[in-house]
Design a protein around this motif. Structure first.
Motif, PDB file in Angstrom:
ATOM      1  N   PRO A 309      39.082  94.501  29.795  1.00 35.06           N
ATOM      2  CA  PRO A 309      38.134  94.784  28.979  1.00 35.06           C
ATOM      3  C   PRO A 309      38.710  94.327  27.555  1.00 35.06           C
ATOM      4  O   PRO A 309      39.993  94.843  27.375  1.00 35.06           O
ATOM      5  N   PHE A 310      38.091  93.887  26.446  1.00 36.64           N
ATOM      6  CA  PHE A 310      38.614  93.497  25.156  1.00 36.64           C
ATOM      7  C   PHE A 310      38.016  94.188  24.032  1.00 36.64           C
ATOM      8  O   PHE A 310      38.576  94.532  23.107  1.00 36.64           O
ATOM      9  N   TYR A 311      36.767  94.333  24.280  1.00 33.21           N
ATOM     10  CA  TYR A 311      35.944  94.698  23.041  1.00 33.21           C
ATOM     11  C   TYR A 311      34.632  95.624  23.458  1.00 33.21           C
ATOM     12  O   TYR A 311      34.069  95.385  24.266  1.00 33.21           O
ATOM     13  N   PHE A 312      34.512  96.854  22.515  1.00 33.51           N
ATOM     14  CA  PHE A 312      33.130  97.510  22.628  1.00 33.51           C
ATOM     15  C   PHE A 312      32.226  97.288  21.474  1.00 33.51           C
ATOM     16  O   PHE A 312      32.820  97.777  20.452  1.00 33.51           O
ATOM     17  N   TYR A 313      31.266  96.845  21.764  1.00 32.98           N
ATOM     18  CA  TYR A 313      30.426  96.570  20.570  1.00 32.98           C
ATOM     19  C   TYR A 313      29.491  98.044  20.185  1.00 32.98           C
ATOM     20  O   TYR A 313      29.452  98.711  21.110  1.00 32.98           O
ATOM     21  N   GLU A 314      28.983  97.911  19.065  1.00 27.19           N
ATOM     22  CA  GLU A 314      28.343  99.053  18.452  1.00 27.19           C
ATOM     23  C   GLU A 314      27.078  99.411  19.322  1.00 27.19           C
ATOM     24  O   GLU A 314      26.428 100.515  19.632  1.00 27.19           O
ATOM     25  N   ASN A 315      26.496  98.232  19.847  1.00 29.54           N
ATOM     26  CA  ASN A 315      25.172  98.434  20.553  1.00 29.54           C
ATOM     27  C   ASN A 315      25.550  98.714  22.108  1.00 29.54           C
ATOM     28  O   ASN A 315      24.548  98.708  22.999  1.00 29.54           O
ATOM     29  N   GLY A 316      26.827  99.020  22.619  1.00 31.23           N
ATOM     30  CA  GLY A 316      27.132  99.446  23.814  1.00 31.23           C
ATOM     31  C   GLY A 316      27.390  98.261  24.792  1.00 31.23           C
ATOM     32  O   GLY A 316      27.840  98.618  25.799  1.00 31.23           O
ATOM     33  N   GLU A 317      27.510  97.006  24.420  1.00 32.77           N
ATOM     34  CA  GLU A 317      28.028  96.013  25.013  1.00 32.77           C
ATOM     35  C   GLU A 317      29.551  95.800  25.143  1.00 32.77           C
ATOM     36  O   GLU A 317      30.132  96.149  24.297  1.00 32.77           O
ATOM     37  N   VAL A 318      30.051  95.294  26.306  1.00 36.08           N
ATOM     38  CA  VAL A 318      31.365  95.119  26.531  1.00 36.08           C
ATOM     39  C   VAL A 318      31.789  93.897  26.821  1.00 36.08           C
ATOM     40  O   VAL A 318      31.461  93.125  27.529  1.00 36.08           O
ATOM     41  N   MET A 319      32.969  93.527  26.019  1.00 38.20           N
ATOM     42  CA  MET A 319      33.340  92.005  26.221  1.00 38.20           C
ATOM     43  C   MET A 319      34.502  92.012  27.398  1.00 38.20           C
ATOM     44  O   MET A 319      35.443  92.897  26.964  1.00 38.20           O
ATOM     45  N   MET A 320      34.753  91.473  28.147  1.00 38.29           N
ATOM     46  CA  MET A 320      35.916  91.408  29.052  1.00 38.29           C
ATOM     47  C   MET A 320      36.191  90.103  29.632  1.00 38.29           C
ATOM     48  O   MET A 320      35.397  89.047  29.946  1.00 38.29           O
ATOM     49  N   GLY A 321      37.567  90.052  30.115  1.00 36.65           N
ATOM     50  CA  GLY A 321      38.046  88.779  30.764  1.00 36.65           C
ATOM     51  C   GLY A 321      38.036  89.043  32.339  1.00 36.65           C
ATOM     52  O   GLY A 321      38.320  90.099  32.749  1.00 36.65           O
ATOM     53  N   VAL A 322      37.683  87.934  32.874  1.00 33.94           N
ATOM     54  CA  VAL A 322      37.536  88.002  34.334  1.00 33.94           C
ATOM     55  C   VAL A 322      38.197  86.730  34.858  1.00 33.94           C
ATOM     56  O   VAL A 322      37.966  85.713  34.327  1.00 33.94           O
ATOM     57  N   VAL A 323      39.448  86.949  35.758  1.00 32.89           N
ATOM     58  CA  VAL A 323      39.954  85.840  36.305  1.00 32.89           C
ATOM     59  C   VAL A 323      39.620  85.920  37.891  1.00 32.89           C
ATOM     60  O   VAL A 323      39.639  86.864  38.679  1.00 32.89           O
ATOM     61  N   SER A 324      39.287  84.669  38.509  1.00 26.84           N
ATOM     62  CA  SER A 324      39.208  84.506  40.034  1.00 26.84           C
ATOM     63  C   SER A 324      40.013  83.557  40.528  1.00 26.84           C
ATOM     64  O   SER A 324      40.516  82.880  39.925  1.00 26.84           O
TER      65      SER A 324
END
Length: 378
Positions: A309-324
């Motif tokens: 996870p990288f960032y948590f927005y005020e509206n509850g959204e979460v940015m994250m990195g995914v490696v496959s």
């Protein structure tokens, strides 16, 4: 606008300058001696840092091909891509960032450590730690970096492993004193560190050990002001039970929006816990902020290699990195939905060395009150 034709009060000028990007302030240092002095003062640097942390966030990703870094800007939606910059460290084409704090990057190059501000184009090589050095001592998970506000000092904490692989020593480097010092043993001795995060004046380590064939985890904080270790209770995630086909795979520690967070990776889903009130009873402070099925995060037939996870927005959204096994992506998720997906590389990359980073005027060259002048060429 020059100083001669500026009729604004000094406090208004300072407020305007504090809201400018770092790159602009670097250029404006040449306007006059008084502006250069103001922009270099400690109180201005700290004030600008508090503004910059709200204005611009960068995610840095080491390139797998050369000694360059790729960075992505998260200022607007959708995510806007940035450019490249070259590493100023000579002697090796391979280097990795293991921590970011106040615009300073802590970088490992072979068995050397550097503190670097890529926007000021200044860096500092850290003296060799005390005693005999092992390669394991310089694995990023064994290193932590943060700011001691009580002493206005940046510090590196290094854990060492010896005696049959147990951790038995902690060393702390002070940027202000330019020296290392040894501390008591790191507790507990039979755990290995997985990740470290700096938050609220302390470096937090997530540790793991194997008990009866199952992974067991612990969380410790190290206070940079008093050199004390404290155990932090982890969230009460479901008991490990391979028979229920939903057993725990891994844990990842991170800091989002000033909150200590733990990402629990199950066989079938990802669950993100946040400690919303750091200074209250930890048992009651953990809150689940994301619970999403893996089949929504990963495309069909992809094998997961890592999540961060990288960032948590005020509206509850979460940015994250995914490696496959097929690609590296940035995702924005909320509840059990993927809202945004951006492919960074059409191949696997190293996500654990990606950091949320801010532009700042903090110099790594301040030592004992003296500002040195070594610059990088990147």
């Amino acid at each position: 606008m020059t100083e001669e034709n500026c009729h604004l009060p000094p406090e208004i000028v300072e407020e305007i300058l504090c809201n400018l990007p770092t790159k602009s302030l670097i250029r404006l240092r040449g306007v006059s001696k008084s502006w250069r002095s103001l922009i270099s003062e400690h109180h201005f640097v700290r004030k600008h840092l508090s503004h910059a942390a709200q204005q611009k966030i960068l995610i840095l990703m080491p390139s797998p091909y050369a000694n360059e870094n790729m960075y992505y800007s998260q200022e607007i939606m959708p995510i806007k891509r940035g450019g490249y910059f070259c590493a100023p460290f000579s002697g090796s084409n391979y280097w990795e960032v293991f921590a970011s704090c106040d615009g300073l990057l802590c970088v490992r190059v072979d068995l050397s450590i550097y503190i670097w501000n890529p926007y000021l184009k200044t860096y500092r090589k850290i003296p060799t730690p005390l005693g005999k050095q092992n390669y394991d001592d310089f694995i990023p998970s064994y290193l932590g970096f943060g700011y001691d506000s009580t002493r206005n000092d940046y510090k590196i904490v290094k854990l060492s492993r010896f005696r049959l692989g147990y951790m038995t020593e902690t060393q702390v480097f002070s940027l202000k004193c330019d020296s290392w010092r040894k501390l008591d043993d790191f507790p507990p001795q039979d755990y290995r560190p997985l990740t470290s995060v700096f938050l609220n004046g302390s470096i937090h380590w997530l540790l793991a050990t194997e008990i009866m064939g199952q992974n067991s985890f612990a969380l410790f904080s190290f206070d940079l002001s008093d050199d004390k270790y404290r155990e932090v209770r982890l969230p009460e995630y479901f008991p490990i039970s391979p028979s229920n086909n939903n057993y725990i795979v891994n844990l990842h520690l991170c800091a989002l929006k000033g909150m200590l967070c733990v990402l629990v990776e199950w066989k079938s889903c990802l669950v993100l816990w946040a400690m919303k009130d750091y200074y209250s009873d930890h048992d009651k402070s953990w809150t689940k902020i994301l619970d999403i099925r893996l089949d929504l995060v990963l495309e069909k037939y992809c094998i997961p290699l890592g999540f961060k996870p990288f960032y948590f927005y005020e509206n509850g959204e979460v940015m994250m990195g995914v490696v496959s096994d097929r690609r590296t992506e940035l995702l924005i998720c909320k509840d059990n939905t993927v809202l945004y997906r951006d492919i960074i590389f059409n191949k696997p990359s190293v996500m654990k060395y990606v950091f949320v980073h801010v532009e700042s005027l903090v110099s790594p060259l301040r030592s004992c009150g003296k500002l040195e002048t070594r610059n990088s060429t990147g």
